[in-house]
Design an enzyme around this catalytic site. Structure first.
Site, PDB file in Angstrom:
ATOM      1  N   ARG A 248       0.579  -0.938  -0.380  1.00 38.72           N
ATOM      2  CA  ARG A 248      -0.345   0.324   0.136  1.00 38.72           C
ATOM      3  C   ARG A 248       0.564   1.447   0.073  1.00 38.72           C
ATOM      4  O   ARG A 248       1.776   1.786   1.071  1.00 38.72           O
ATOM      5  CB  ARG A 248      -0.554   0.109   1.179  1.00 38.72           C
ATOM      6  CG  ARG A 248      -2.693   1.262   1.139  1.00 38.72           C
ATOM      7  CD  ARG A 248      -2.920   0.493   2.540  1.00 38.72           C
ATOM      8  NE  ARG A 248      -1.930   2.200   3.435  1.00 38.72           N
ATOM      9  CZ  ARG A 248      -1.670   1.622   4.572  1.00 38.72           C
ATOM     10  NH1 ARG A 248      -2.475   0.959   5.417  1.00 38.72           N
ATOM     11  NH2 ARG A 248      -0.645   2.285   5.826  1.00 38.72           N
ATOM     12  N   HIS A 252      -3.919   4.409   5.103  1.00 34.39           N
ATOM     13  CA  HIS A 252      -4.964   3.467   4.588  1.00 34.39           C
ATOM     14  C   HIS A 252      -5.484   4.771   4.028  1.00 34.39           C
ATOM     15  O   HIS A 252      -6.326   4.248   3.130  1.00 34.39           O
ATOM     16  CB  HIS A 252      -5.014   3.119   6.595  1.00 34.39           C
ATOM     17  CG  HIS A 252      -6.447   3.255   6.691  1.00 34.39           C
ATOM     18  ND1 HIS A 252      -6.884   1.779   5.339  1.00 34.39           N
ATOM     19  CD2 HIS A 252      -8.002   3.497   6.983  1.00 34.39           C
ATOM     20  CE1 HIS A 252      -7.839   1.574   5.484  1.00 34.39           C
ATOM     21  NE2 HIS A 252      -9.005   2.843   6.519  1.00 34.39           N
ATOM     22  N   TYR A 261       3.437   4.691  11.898  1.00 34.39           N
ATOM     23  CA  TYR A 261       3.776   3.263  11.780  1.00 34.39           C
ATOM     24  C   TYR A 261       4.932   3.171  10.107  1.00 34.39           C
ATOM     25  O   TYR A 261       5.035   1.383  11.124  1.00 34.39           O
ATOM     26  CB  TYR A 261       2.377   3.030  12.204  1.00 34.39           C
ATOM     27  CG  TYR A 261       1.807   3.263  10.991  1.00 34.39           C
ATOM     28  CD1 TYR A 261       1.162   2.427   9.785  1.00 34.39           C
ATOM     29  CD2 TYR A 261       0.796   4.099  11.100  1.00 34.39           C
ATOM     30  CE1 TYR A 261       0.784   2.446   9.265  1.00 34.39           C
ATOM     31  CE2 TYR A 261      -0.298   4.213  10.143  1.00 34.39           C
ATOM     32  CZ  TYR A 261       0.103   3.969   9.197  1.00 34.39           C
ATOM     33  OH  TYR A 261      -0.612   3.505   7.922  1.00 34.39           O
TER      34      TYR A 261
END
Lengths: 330, 352
Positions: A248, A252, A261
């Site tokens: 990805r 998100h 993160y």
């Protein structure tokens, strides 16, 4: 990539150029949506970036005028392949009345369009898996040569509906292809905190169906895997679990900040393996896609997205009174 | 564990007949035979109709609701599923989206909870969220209710969980005649219907049910007894007890009006207002736990619309607010509504 792989898979030069065009269109639409979000025009984006190659390749391996798709929220490449347009996608991004997915009722990325056989989806993840199995069951009952194609993220493969749906499909030998788009993250939680198995496809053996892991950045490998699964499904040999591994490339969603993160080196490294880039390189190396054609393609896509954006921005919202419509049919 | 009920199974299809006043023979069906009959007739009428659930096939259902269907229609239309309730609902939803007419069976209403996400997030919202593009004409049947030594997890009334989900319809019939007409209507309905059958009614309630193809309207309550002193509004098995209690009270000169909600979501507000206003004294009955049950909503409708027609406070008779119905007979009896409790509550209200 070397050799003429696409022709050995039965794909013409025009086929692979069209596949690339749809992948590029998905990417450019997604990029535009981020710009619109950051400039305050649309409230939310959930991205396909990094997964377009597998989405489009898988779709092109299906019969896109008969098969059904139950897409998940990152599947811009799937829905474009199955017949949605840039205009449709901008209408949903702007939540306008003519959005074919939901008329502006759902958040962006909640796809669905009956005329193109794309099941309507919701936000609780993985609920679409049993639905796709239900399509497969209906196809079998009606003796139709239909394949039901469902996608989800790797995090979603932990949900009960994944297990219940795949088990049901396997017991009934239904024409269902489940493609897990493993992009390494469930929002912030990395793969090793999601599952302890080596591959998501390892789970297939527990259901009694073939499980295949493919490089999601290699669209021809994805095409081949889905084509074989579709052939098996149409031959009455039952369902297949395919795991397409990519990354990805964006946070998100537009409300997430992935710097908290994961480090930038990891993301930059993944960008170098981006399937969109590697497929372009392959097409150029094969002299299938010339620089002129590429430039023309970019221009046409830009124009298409500009028109779609303007159209959607100026389109009407649903009237407040319409909130009461379609609770029940009668 | 999925507990099976002891039952006299072999007589399921030995229909008895009762002579009507006109001299015609009218079949008498039990509540569960009416379920089977409705399913059979709809499967004969429309080949898109199929049944799926646990043990519904060869076994004909643990209560025998699908008895004979496997033999008549085959394993492709009477599908024994894996033991997985979310899949039973979810696969049914997918098939309904395709254009089939699935009738999914939850073996006990208590076990519907793993399927709640599919029913509430998916089936109930399918038409609305797709702006009328997709529909979900699924019927989900589930046996509910206590008084069958079923303990905490084979006795519950679960309707309140689903009764604020626009897009979903919930039908809870009280008699074999209503079962057949309403189940056939549910299967033909273009929206998802949760069809809740009281398992104690399955074999204890019998009545004449015409062989003819008839449906009853979903969304409409039904006056089961005309009366002028007090109004009882209830649904499901409690209707039967209320009718018997009313017959006893008639001897005492108390005339009871009984409204059977039949569809408990969305409620038939007009019928509720009419029934409440007719006598001005209202008793609401449910077997569910009292707080948060359907009858609280019925009370709110009456309070909003009928305050100046009321001659007494709205009374509620319901199960106690304990987690569920215990197994031991004295405890089960304490929880259950029965004819005596209803009769006492009716008399109290009449004397108010």
């Amino acid at each position: 990539m070397s050799g003429n792989r696409h022709q050995s898979l039965g794909l013409s030069n025009e086929d692979v150029i069209e596949m690339y065009r749809v992948m590029l269109l998905a990417r450019r639409i997604d990029e535009r949506m981020w710009l619109l979000n950051r400039s305050g025009k649309i409230p939310f984006v959930v991205s396909c970036q990094g997964q377009e190659a597998q989405q489009v390749a898988a779709s092109f391996a299906l019969n896109r005028s008969e098969d059904y798709a139950a897409p998940y929220y990152r599947d811009v490449g799937v829905v474009l392949s199955f017949g949605m347009t840039a205009k449709d996608l901008m209408l949903q991004a702007y939540a306008k009345a003519d959005d074919p997915n939901s008329g502006g009722r759902q958040m962006p990325g909640h796809f669905g369009q009956k005329k193109n056989r794309m099941l309507s989806g919701s936000s609780p993840v993985t609920t679409q898996v049993p639905h796709a199995v239900g399509i497969g069951l209906a196809a079998k009952m009606e003796n139709k040569s239909i394949v039901s194609f469902v996608t989800l993220g790797e995090g979603s493969s932990n949900q009960g509906d994944f297990h219940e749906g795949l088990n049901f499909a396997a017991v009934q030998k239904l024409p269902v292809i489940t493609m897990v788009e493993n992009n390494q993250y469930a929002i912030s939680v990395p793969l090793n905190k999601q599952v302890a198995c080596k591959n998501i496809s390892d789970r297939a053996i527990g259901y009694g169906m073939p499980g295949i892991t493919v490089d999601g950045n290699d669209p021809l490998a994805v095409y081949e895997a889905v084509k074989q699964a579709a052939d098996r499904a149409r031959n009455g040999e039952g369902p297949t679990l395919i795991e397409a591994v990519s990354y990805r490339l964006t946070p998100h969603s537009s409300d997430d900040d992935d710097r908290s993160y994961r480090n930038r080196e990891e993301v930059e490294e993944a960008k170098e393996k981006d399937g969109l880039l590697s497929f372009k390189t392959y097409l150029q190396e094969q002299q299938v896609l010339t620089d002129e054609r590429l430039e023309q393609m970019e221009q046409e896509i830009k124009e298409e997205i500009n028109q779609a954006t303007d159209y959607a921005e100026n389109a009407a919202y649903a009237s407040p009174e319409s909130i009461y419509d379609f609770v029940y049919g009668n | 564990m999925q507990k099976m009920q002891p039952m006299p199974a072999q007589n399921q299809f030995m229909t008895s007949y009762m002579e009507t006043k006109g001299g015609e023979m009218m079949p008498v069906l039990s509540y569960i035979q009416a379920v089977t009959k409705a399913l059979q007739e709809e499967m004969e009428r429309d080949e898109k109709v199929f049944v799926l659930g646990e043990d519904v096939g060869v076994r004909g259902g643990v209560f025998r609701a699908t008895d004979g269907l496997y033999q008549q229609f085959g394993e492709s239309r009477v599908i024994d599923t894996p033991l997985a309730e979310s899949a039973i609902a979810g696969v049914g939803i997918g098939a309904a989206m395709y254009g089939m007419r699935p009738v999914a069976e939850m073996q006990f209403a208590d076990f519907i909870l793993p399927a709640v996400n599919q029913i509430i997030s998916e089936a109930a919202k399918m038409r609305y969220r797709s702006n009328n593009d997709w529909t979900c004409p699924i019927t989900i049947r589930a046996p509910y209710g206590g008084g069958v030594h079923g303990a905490l997890y084979h006795s519950q009334s679960i309707e309140a969980i689903f009764a604020n989900q626009p897009g979903l319809k919930i039908v809870m019939p009280s008699s074999p005649y209503d079962v057949k007409g309403l189940l056939k209507a549910a299967i033909r309905d273009n929206d998802p219907v949760l069809f809740l059958e009281h398992k104690r009614a399955y074999r204890s309630i019998k009545e004449e049910v015409p062989d003819t193809d008839y449906t009853l309207p979903i969304g409409k309550a039904d006056v089961k007894r005309e009366g002028s002193d007090i109004t009882v509004i209830t649904y499901g098995l409690c209707v039967q007890w209320a009718i018997k209690a009313a017959e006893n009270l008639a001897a005492e000169g108390i005339d009871v009006h009984i409204l059977d909600l039949r569809t408990i979501y969305p409620l038939d507000q007009e019928a509720i207002k009419q029934a409440a206003s007719k006598t001005g004294k209202v008793l609401l009955i449910t077997e569910d736990n009292k707080e948060g049950s359907i009858i609280g909503e019925v009370a709110a409708i009456i309070s909003e619309h009928c305050l100046f027609d009321l001659d007494a406070p709205i009374k509620r008779l319901a199960g106690p607010d304990v987690p569920s119905m215990p197994y031991a007979p004295p405890l089960e009896k304490e929880f259950m509504i029965n004819q005596d409790k209803i009769e006492a509550a009716m008399r109290d209200l009449a004397e108010f």
